[in-house]
Design a protein around this motif. Structure first.
Motif, PDB file in Angstrom:
ATOM      1  N   VAL A   1       0.056  16.972  25.451  1.00  0.00           N
ATOM      2  CA  VAL A   1      -0.058  16.360  24.120  1.00  0.00           C
ATOM      3  C   VAL A   1       0.738  17.164  23.093  1.00  0.00           C
ATOM      4  CG1 VAL A   1      -1.665  15.835  22.245  1.00  0.00           C
ATOM      5  CG2 VAL A   1      -2.272  15.263  24.608  1.00  0.00           C
ATOM      6  N   THR A   2       0.673  18.491  23.198  1.00  0.00           N
ATOM      7  CA  THR A   2       1.436  19.336  22.280  1.00  0.00           C
ATOM      8  C   THR A   2       2.932  19.077  22.406  1.00  0.00           C
ATOM      9  OG1 THR A   2      -0.254  21.076  22.350  1.00  0.00           O
ATOM     10  CG2 THR A   2       1.957  21.724  21.639  1.00  0.00           C
ATOM     11  N   ALA A   3       3.395  18.949  23.646  1.00  0.00           N
ATOM     12  CA  ALA A   3       4.821  18.701  23.881  1.00  0.00           C
ATOM     13  C   ALA A   3       5.247  17.337  23.350  1.00  0.00           C
ATOM     14  CB  ALA A   3       5.123  18.795  25.371  1.00  0.00           C
ATOM     15  N   ILE A   4       4.403  16.320  23.542  1.00  0.00           N
ATOM     16  CA  ILE A   4       4.708  14.975  23.057  1.00  0.00           C
ATOM     17  C   ILE A   4       4.911  14.979  21.538  1.00  0.00           C
ATOM     18  CG2 ILE A   4       3.699  12.688  22.655  1.00  0.00           C
ATOM     19  CD1 ILE A   4       4.639  12.809  25.429  1.00  0.00           C
ATOM     20  N   LYS A   5       4.110  15.775  20.839  1.00  0.00           N
ATOM     21  CA  LYS A   5       4.147  15.790  19.372  1.00  0.00           C
ATOM     22  C   LYS A   5       5.189  16.750  18.796  1.00  0.00           C
ATOM     23  CE  LYS A   5      -0.743  14.584  18.686  1.00  0.00           C
ATOM     24  NZ  LYS A   5      -2.033  15.044  18.100  1.00  0.00           N
ATOM     25  N   ALA A   6       5.737  17.622  19.656  1.00  0.00           N
ATOM     26  CA  ALA A   6       6.586  18.707  19.148  1.00  0.00           C
ATOM     27  C   ALA A   6       7.964  18.251  18.699  1.00  0.00           C
ATOM     28  CB  ALA A   6       6.728  19.797  20.208  1.00  0.00           C
ATOM     29  N   GLY A   7       8.450  17.167  19.211  1.00  0.00           N
ATOM     30  CA  GLY A   7       9.792  16.698  18.868  1.00  0.00           C
ATOM     31  C   GLY A   7      10.333  15.827  19.984  1.00  0.00           C
ATOM     32  N   LYS A   8      11.432  15.161  19.726  1.00  0.00           N
ATOM     33  CA  LYS A   8      11.982  14.250  20.714  1.00  0.00           C
ATOM     34  C   LYS A   8      12.363  14.997  21.984  1.00  0.00           C
ATOM     35  CE  LYS A   8      15.490  10.689  21.473  1.00  0.00           C
ATOM     36  NZ  LYS A   8      16.664   9.974  20.911  1.00  0.00           N
TER      37      LYS A   8
ATOM     38  N   GLU B   1      15.829  16.412  30.239  1.00  0.00           N
ATOM     39  CA  GLU B   1      15.148  17.301  31.195  1.00  0.00           C
ATOM     40  C   GLU B   1      13.641  17.301  30.970  1.00  0.00           C
ATOM     41  OE1 GLU B   1      15.602  21.879  32.884  1.00  0.00           O
ATOM     42  OE2 GLU B   1      16.406  21.346  30.915  1.00  0.00           O
ATOM     43  N   GLN B   2      13.208  17.377  29.708  1.00  0.00           N
ATOM     44  CA  GLN B   2      11.778  17.353  29.408  1.00  0.00           C
ATOM     45  C   GLN B   2      11.147  16.037  29.857  1.00  0.00           C
ATOM     46  OE1 GLN B   2      12.156  18.411  25.100  1.00  0.00           O
ATOM     47  NE2 GLN B   2      10.287  19.603  25.489  1.00  0.00           N
ATOM     48  N   ARG B   3      11.834  14.946  29.553  1.00  0.00           N
ATOM     49  CA  ARG B   3      11.298  13.633  29.891  1.00  0.00           C
ATOM     50  C   ARG B   3      11.111  13.499  31.403  1.00  0.00           C
ATOM     51  NH1 ARG B   3      14.750  11.084  27.378  1.00  0.00           N
ATOM     52  NH2 ARG B   3      16.192  10.449  29.027  1.00  0.00           N
ATOM     53  N   LEU B   4      12.108  13.924  32.153  1.00  0.00           N
ATOM     54  CA  LEU B   4      12.018  13.827  33.611  1.00  0.00           C
ATOM     55  C   LEU B   4      10.933  14.738  34.170  1.00  0.00           C
ATOM     56  CD1 LEU B   4      15.821  13.728  34.541  1.00  0.00           C
ATOM     57  CD2 LEU B   4      14.190  11.821  34.564  1.00  0.00           C
ATOM     58  N   GLU B   5      10.808  15.940  33.602  1.00  0.00           N
ATOM     59  CA  GLU B   5       9.811  16.892  34.087  1.00  0.00           C
ATOM     60  C   GLU B   5       8.393  16.388  33.844  1.00  0.00           C
ATOM     61  OE1 GLU B   5       7.928  20.139  35.729  1.00  0.00           O
ATOM     62  OE2 GLU B   5      10.040  19.540  35.891  1.00  0.00           O
ATOM     63  N   TRP B   6       8.118  15.899  32.642  1.00  0.00           N
ATOM     64  CA  TRP B   6       6.771  15.415  32.354  1.00  0.00           C
ATOM     65  C   TRP B   6       6.465  14.137  33.126  1.00  0.00           C
ATOM     66  CZ3 TRP B   6       3.062  18.261  30.825  1.00  0.00           C
ATOM     67  CH2 TRP B   6       3.252  19.304  29.937  1.00  0.00           C
TER      68      TRP B   6
ATOM     69  N   ASP C   1      -0.326   7.651  12.221  1.00  0.00           N
ATOM     70  CA  ASP C   1       0.077   8.999  11.808  1.00  0.00           C
ATOM     71  C   ASP C   1       1.076   9.651  12.769  1.00  0.00           C
ATOM     72  OD1 ASP C   1      -1.590   8.920   9.578  1.00  0.00           O
ATOM     73  OD2 ASP C   1      -3.315   9.672  10.708  1.00  0.00           O
ATOM     74  N   SER C   2       1.365   8.996  13.882  1.00  0.00           N
ATOM     75  CA  SER C   2       2.323   9.557  14.843  1.00  0.00           C
ATOM     76  C   SER C   2       3.744   9.460  14.304  1.00  0.00           C
ATOM     77  CB  SER C   2       2.241   8.818  16.189  1.00  0.00           C
ATOM     78  OG  SER C   2       1.030   9.098  16.851  1.00  0.00           O
ATOM     79  N   SER C   3       4.529  10.482  14.586  1.00  0.00           N
ATOM     80  CA  SER C   3       5.926  10.468  14.167  1.00  0.00           C
ATOM     81  C   SER C   3       6.726   9.541  15.076  1.00  0.00           C
ATOM     82  CB  SER C   3       6.506  11.879  14.250  1.00  0.00           C
ATOM     83  OG  SER C   3       6.563  12.306  15.610  1.00  0.00           O
ATOM     84  N   GLU C   4       7.916   9.204  14.621  1.00  0.00           N
ATOM     85  CA  GLU C   4       8.784   8.344  15.432  1.00  0.00           C
ATOM     86  C   GLU C   4       9.153   9.038  16.733  1.00  0.00           C
ATOM     87  OE1 GLU C   4      10.777   4.942  16.539  1.00  0.00           O
ATOM     88  OE2 GLU C   4       9.338   5.306  14.932  1.00  0.00           O
ATOM     89  N   GLU C   5       9.358  10.374  16.697  1.00  0.00           N
ATOM     90  CA  GLU C   5       9.684  11.133  17.916  1.00  0.00           C
ATOM     91  C   GLU C   5       8.543  11.058  18.925  1.00  0.00           C
ATOM     92  OE1 GLU C   5      10.025  12.263  14.887  1.00  0.00           O
ATOM     93  OE2 GLU C   5      12.184  12.642  14.630  1.00  0.00           O
ATOM     94  N   THR C   6       7.309  11.145  18.418  1.00  0.00           N
ATOM     95  CA  THR C   6       6.144  11.060  19.302  1.00  0.00           C
ATOM     96  C   THR C   6       6.086   9.704  19.982  1.00  0.00           C
ATOM     97  OG1 THR C   6       4.846  12.635  17.997  1.00  0.00           O
ATOM     98  CG2 THR C   6       3.613  11.103  19.388  1.00  0.00           C
TER      99      THR C   6
ATOM    100  N   LEU D   1       8.588   7.647  20.525  1.00  0.00           N
ATOM    101  CA  LEU D   1       9.701   7.547  21.483  1.00  0.00           C
ATOM    102  C   LEU D   1       9.363   8.281  22.776  1.00  0.00           C
ATOM    103  CD1 LEU D   1      12.771   8.054  19.110  1.00  0.00           C
ATOM    104  CD2 LEU D   1      12.112   5.946  20.294  1.00  0.00           C
ATOM    105  N   ASN D   2       8.773   9.461  22.641  1.00  0.00           N
ATOM    106  CA  ASN D   2       8.382  10.229  23.835  1.00  0.00           C
ATOM    107  C   ASN D   2       7.341   9.476  24.660  1.00  0.00           C
ATOM    108  OD1 ASN D   2      10.050  12.338  23.085  1.00  0.00           O
ATOM    109  ND2 ASN D   2       8.420  13.519  22.107  1.00  0.00           N
ATOM    110  N   ALA D   3       6.352   8.919  23.970  1.00  0.00           N
ATOM    111  CA  ALA D   3       5.259   8.226  24.658  1.00  0.00           C
ATOM    112  C   ALA D   3       5.772   7.037  25.454  1.00  0.00           C
ATOM    113  CB  ALA D   3       4.205   7.781  23.641  1.00  0.00           C
ATOM    114  N   VAL D   4       6.590   6.220  24.834  1.00  0.00           N
ATOM    115  CA  VAL D   4       7.064   5.030  25.532  1.00  0.00           C
ATOM    116  C   VAL D   4       8.078   5.387  26.616  1.00  0.00           C
ATOM    117  CG1 VAL D   4       9.068   4.366  24.100  1.00  0.00           C
ATOM    118  CG2 VAL D   4       7.602   2.598  25.095  1.00  0.00           C
TER     119      VAL D   4
END
Length: 327
Positions: free
Chosen positions: A213-220, A224-229, A256-261, A263-266
């Motif tokens: 959850v921390t990583a999802i909210k930290a930024g786009k 590599e991050q997307r594939l790892e998670w 309240d979620s940022s646009e980066e969050t 994008l990461n979630a979807v």
């Protein structure tokens, strides 16, 4: 006298394996010599106890001949000293000791499964502290419950292994037994241990929810991050993956979620879409419907976007789809 069918020599076995006539991980046990049978008879005579206190020659032969097919269900890297001791116990008719060694091997592997899953993740799922010492101190019954909750054994495996636990407690040398097992009963016991605790080295690995959850909210995410998670969520068990996908949907729909969050979630959900179980889809639909009936328009709109981006709109009701088309 204890006699076995003709047994190949070690050289024969190695030669046939090299020729592909015998599987490389096949188990061929050595013959039990007739002298073993004589020694058992002489031993019981010397102690002036009936020969029947040990398994009969016929039972030992029966189990010995069937044993390789069960041992071969266990990958070579999971065969251990417990299995060597089990075989020795069987050879001299001590099925109660063999049960104990077989069960110990299953418990050791179940503990390894929990360790491989991630001791740091377990507390997040069970809601209380848990570490190496906690794992070592677990009763066998509690260990089975934990493995079931972590999806390290399935319900069938839990049922049969729990029966094995009861058999071990009542009929093995671990405690004063209330009776004895015959050859067929021992083979059934060991087959269940092999099938449900020892048959595979693959193991789901838990996801550290807080770190995720921390990583999802930290930024786009980077690629590599997307594939790892995505890989980590793919490797965990269905129950945790279903929970985390629900969390991602909730984060996407949170005003309240940022646009980066978002994008990461979807992005993660797109990677996992093929692993969406019927339960996962049902939970997403239920969450969406709660937004609709609760009048949470901002979350409802975001949820529609979520379903649309994942090409899951057909899961929504016909009235919902009509509303989306109308707009």
């Amino acid at each position: 006298m204890l006699l076995n069918p003709p047994v190949r020599t070690s050289d024969d076995i190695r030669m046939n394996k090299s020729k592909g006539l015998v599987a490389a991980d096949a188990v061929t046990l050595p013959a039990i010599l007739p002298t073993t049978s004589r020694a058992l008879a002489e031993l019981t005579d010397a102690l002036q106890v009936p020969r029947e206190v040990l398994a009969s020659d016929a039972e030992i032969t029966q189990v010995w001949q069937a044993l390789p097919s069960v041992l071969e269900k266990i990958p070579p890297e999971l065969r251990s000293e417990q299995h060597a001791r089990m075989c020795v116990a069987i050879a001299v008719g001590l099925f109660d000791s063999a049960v104990n060694y077989a069960w110990n091997s299953a418990v050791i592997q179940l503990r390894r499964k929990v360790q491989d899953f991630g001791l740091h993740v377990v507390p997040q799922l069970i809601g209380k502290p848990f570490d190496d010492e906690s794992l070592t101190d677990l009763k066998d019954s509690d260990l089975l419950e934990l493995c079931l909750s972590l999806n390290l054994v399935n319900p069938d495996g839990f049922f049969f292994l729990d029966q094995c636990r009861e058999v071990r407690n009542s009929f093995s040398s671990a405690h004063p037994p209330i009776g004895s097992l015959d050859g067929y009963e021992f083979l059934t016991f060991f087959n269940r241990c092999a099938k449900y605790a020892l048959s595979t080295t693959t193991n789901p690995k838990g996801v550290d929810t807080q770190a995720f959850v921390t990583a999802i909210k930290a930024g786009k995410f980077t690629t590599e991050q997307r594939l790892e998670w995505a890989e980590r969520l793919s490797d965990t068990h269905d129950a945790q993956r279903e929970l985390l996908i629900g969390t991602l949907h909730g984060m996407y729909c949170d005003p309240d979620s940022s646009e980066e969050t978002r994008l990461n979630a979807v992005a993660i959900c797109k990677k996992l879409k093929e692993k969406f179980t019927p339960k996962t889809k049902s939970e997403l639909i239920n969450r969406h419907n709660e937004y609709v009936v609760g009048g949470k328009n901002d979350r409802k709109t975001a949820s529609r976007e979520f379903f649309s981006k994942l090409e899951l709109l057909p899961l929504l009701s016909s009235s919902e789809r009509h509303t989306i088309v109308s707009h």
